[in-house]
Design an enzyme around this catalytic site. Structure first.
Site, PDB file in Angstrom:
ATOM      1  N   LYS A   1       0.820  -1.219   0.000  1.00  4.87           N
ATOM      2  CA  LYS A   1       0.000   0.000   0.000  1.00  4.87           C
ATOM      3  C   LYS A   1       0.852   1.266   0.000  1.00  4.87           C
ATOM      4  O   LYS A   1       0.389   2.335  -0.378  1.00  4.87           O
ATOM      5  CB  LYS A   1      -0.976  -0.036   1.156  1.00  4.87           C
TER       6      LYS A   1
HETATM    7  C1  LIG Z   1      -4.224  -4.676   1.013  1.00  4.02           C
HETATM    8  C2  LIG Z   1      -3.409  -5.896   0.859  1.00  4.02           C
HETATM    9  C3  LIG Z   1      -3.752  -6.912  -0.073  1.00  4.02           C
HETATM   10  C4  LIG Z   1      -5.003  -6.847  -0.923  1.00  4.02           C
HETATM   11  O1  LIG Z   1      -4.932  -5.881  -1.936  1.00  4.02           O
HETATM   12  P1  LIG Z   1      -6.253  -5.358  -2.666  1.00  4.02           P
HETATM   13  O2  LIG Z   1      -5.819  -4.224  -3.516  1.00  4.02           O
HETATM   14  O3  LIG Z   1      -7.165  -4.910  -1.545  1.00  4.02           O
HETATM   15  O4  LIG Z   1      -6.829  -6.478  -3.442  1.00  4.02           O
HETATM   16  C5  LIG Z   1      -2.914  -8.001  -0.192  1.00  4.02           C
HETATM   17  N1  LIG Z   1      -1.810  -8.132   0.586  1.00  4.02           N
HETATM   18  C6  LIG Z   1      -1.448  -7.189   1.486  1.00  4.02           C
HETATM   19  C7  LIG Z   1      -0.238  -7.404   2.315  1.00  4.02           C
HETATM   20  C8  LIG Z   1      -2.232  -6.029   1.659  1.00  4.02           C
HETATM   21  O5  LIG Z   1      -1.872  -5.109   2.577  1.00  4.02           O
END
Ligand SMILES: *Cc1c(COP(=O)(O)O)cnc(C)c1O
Length: 498
Positions: free
Chosen positions: A111
């Site tokens: 993120k």
């Molecule tokens: C948020 C997240 C995901 C999922 O991603 P999306 O864009 O919500 O599908 C997968 N792995 C980690 C470590 C995350 O923080």
């Protein structure tokens, strides 16, 4: 590029406004209103991460001066914030399996890629619009988003960032990452109850018009940093191009050769960025949507019915424990040729009954490009162990879900296409689950998460990210616990103090 809502009840708007607003006023999501122009294979973006990102952003952000985009990219994707010069390095597992490491940012999860640049884009947008109020970003988090948003928005002028997390719903490391947060414009609060209670509290604040206008009078305007904001989706498109460019540079593929991407999926944001990359001409064969036991997306992609009426499980991949994947709405809008009536009907059915079924034509379009399967906890841990033993590469549980699904895809579909697995978190961020995959129970009994990090480091020799290594010694600055019903009043008082 102009944007409009997937629910069709708002006017066209520019990128700046879409990013400031986050959610469209009619409850839909902002999407590009104009057809995307695909790159020809020989003109795919090239250069380092920053150069590729700037090239990808420019057509989408045409109401931003080029110099502002350039500056935002330079500030966001710097070696001060990312602990690898490639920003999202590509590791090789085997000739046809490569891992795109998206966890080198300040909070060790993917993120960061979006949340490091979103504040710059938001800030630039606010400066040039008639927006006089200060922006207050409110975020409810189940772990990763909160810390990532705090790191992105700390000390950004004209913005305050407030994060709420469930007192008992996050890991020890995730909690400390947030409660030790520095910055003069940040607020971090534990909320009694689980994530749903926290999320409901934040939604109530957003939906309370009276409260909003009260805040407006005080000079504040609420906004959101969660993954429905176009400003979070757009930055993720870049790394798909970056991965492909690396493969070209290494001679693994030639410009135009198709590849697969495997994406550990929750809210459908990451994988949707892959879809948009393909719309922009990136040669993608298949997008593999990897889910955990909360496999609502796997069922949807295989059968065409989205049904959230099912038990919710807590898994070893908590950031994918999601039953309503918000960003899917954007894909449906794109694949139906921007049919707002259809999307509106399905979304209303989802709200009213908890489920909807798409038509056969739409399902076929989905299945032409997407493929999905899921991994339960045992399979996830097994994938971590196998990958470490066979390839000497350590993955976190979210990436473990992806690896398991990739292996299954190859077996079932006999497709030998070169595949890139998106690694969404550092194994150290989820040390507890990762270590459980590698060692027997006796080794790890009664260890704190920090001790687990040390054991994991001792046994594997893999470098601990600096931000996790120093976390244990950081002073806790945010200790307040509040009840959900106190959130609005508390927010007002707190803004006054900040
Ligand atoms: C948020 C997240 C995901 C999922 O991603 P999306 O864009 O919500 O599908 C997968 N792995 C980690 C470590 C995350 O923080």
């Amino acid at each position: 590029m102009r944007y409009y809502s997937t629910r069709g009840k708002t006017d066209y708007t520019g990128a700046k406004n879409a990013i400031i607003k986050g959610l469209a006023p009619d409850g839909g999501l902002f999407v590009p209103a104009e057809p995307l122009t695909p790159y020809a294979p020989e003109y795919l973006p090239a250069g380092n991460y920053r150069e590729i990102a700037a090239a990808v952003f420019e057509p989408f952000l045409d109401d931003y001066p080029e110099a502002v985009i350039e500056q935002a990219v330079q500030s966001a994707y710097s070696v001060e914030s990312f602990d690898h010069p490639d920003i999202t390095p590509l590791a090789k597992l085997s000739d046809r399996t490569h891992i795109l490491e998206l966890f080198h940012g300040p909070t060790c999860a993917f993120k960061d890629i979006a949340l490091q640049i979103l504040p710059h884009l938001l800030n630039a947008a606010v400066k040039t619009t008639s927006e006089a109020s200060e922006i207050v970003i409110l975020t409810a988090t189940s772990g990763d988003t909160g810390k990532s948003a705090l790191e992105g928005f700390r000390d950004v002028p004209g913005v305050k960032i407030i994060v709420y997390f469930p007192e008992k719903g996050v890991s020890e490391i995730q909690k400390l990452q947030m409660t030790t947060q520095e910055g003069s414009n940040v607020g971090v609060f534990a909320v009694e109850g689980n994530f749903d209670d926290t999320q409901r509290g934040v939604k109530q604040i957003f939906n309370d018009q009276e409260f909003s206008s009260e805040l407006q009078d005080l000079g504040y305007r609420l906004s959101s940093a969660n993954s429905i904001n176009w400003g979070r989706l757009l930055p993720q498109i870049s790394y798909y191009f970056f991965a492909y460019r690396q493969l070209i540079n290494r001679g693994v593929v030639q410009a135009g050769d198709k590849i697969n991407f495997v994406v550990p999926t929750g809210n459908f944001g990451n994988i949707l960025a892959g879809y948009y990359a393909r719309c922009l001409g990136l040669p993608v064969n298949r997008l593999l949507c990897a889910a955990n036991r909360n496999n609502v997306l796997t069922d949807f992609i295989n059968r065409g019915t989205y049904d959230r009426r099912r038990p919710f499980y807590r898994s070893h991949s908590p950031s994918m424990d999601i039953l309503v994947s918000s960003n899917l709405e954007r894909l449906l809008f794109e694949l139906t040729g921007h049919d707002k009536e259809k999307v509106l009907t399905w979304m209303k059915q989802l709200t009213d009954t908890g489920s909807y079924k798409v038509d056969q034509g739409t399902l076929e379009k989905i299945q032409e490009l997407f493929w999905s399967d899921y991994a339960n906890d045992d399979e996830t841990l097994q994938a971590i162990a196998d990958t470490y033993r066979n390839e000497n590469y350590l993955i976190d549980p979210h990436t473990g879900v992806g690896k398991c699904v990739l292996d299954r895809y190859r077996k079932k579909e006999a497709d030998q296409t070169v595949s890139v697995l998106l690694s969404t978190a550092s194994p150290y961020k989820f040390a507890g689950s990762t270590i459980q995959a590698l060692f027997n129970k006796e080794v790890i009994e009664n260890l704190s998460e920090f001790e687990m990090i040390k054991v994991l480091h001792r046994e594997t020799g893999i470098k601990v990210p600096a931000n996790l290594a120093t976390l244990e010694k950081k002073p806790v600055k945010h200790k307040q616990v509040i009840k959900p019903f106190q959130m609005p009043e508390h927010l007002k008082k707190y803004l006054h103090k900040l």
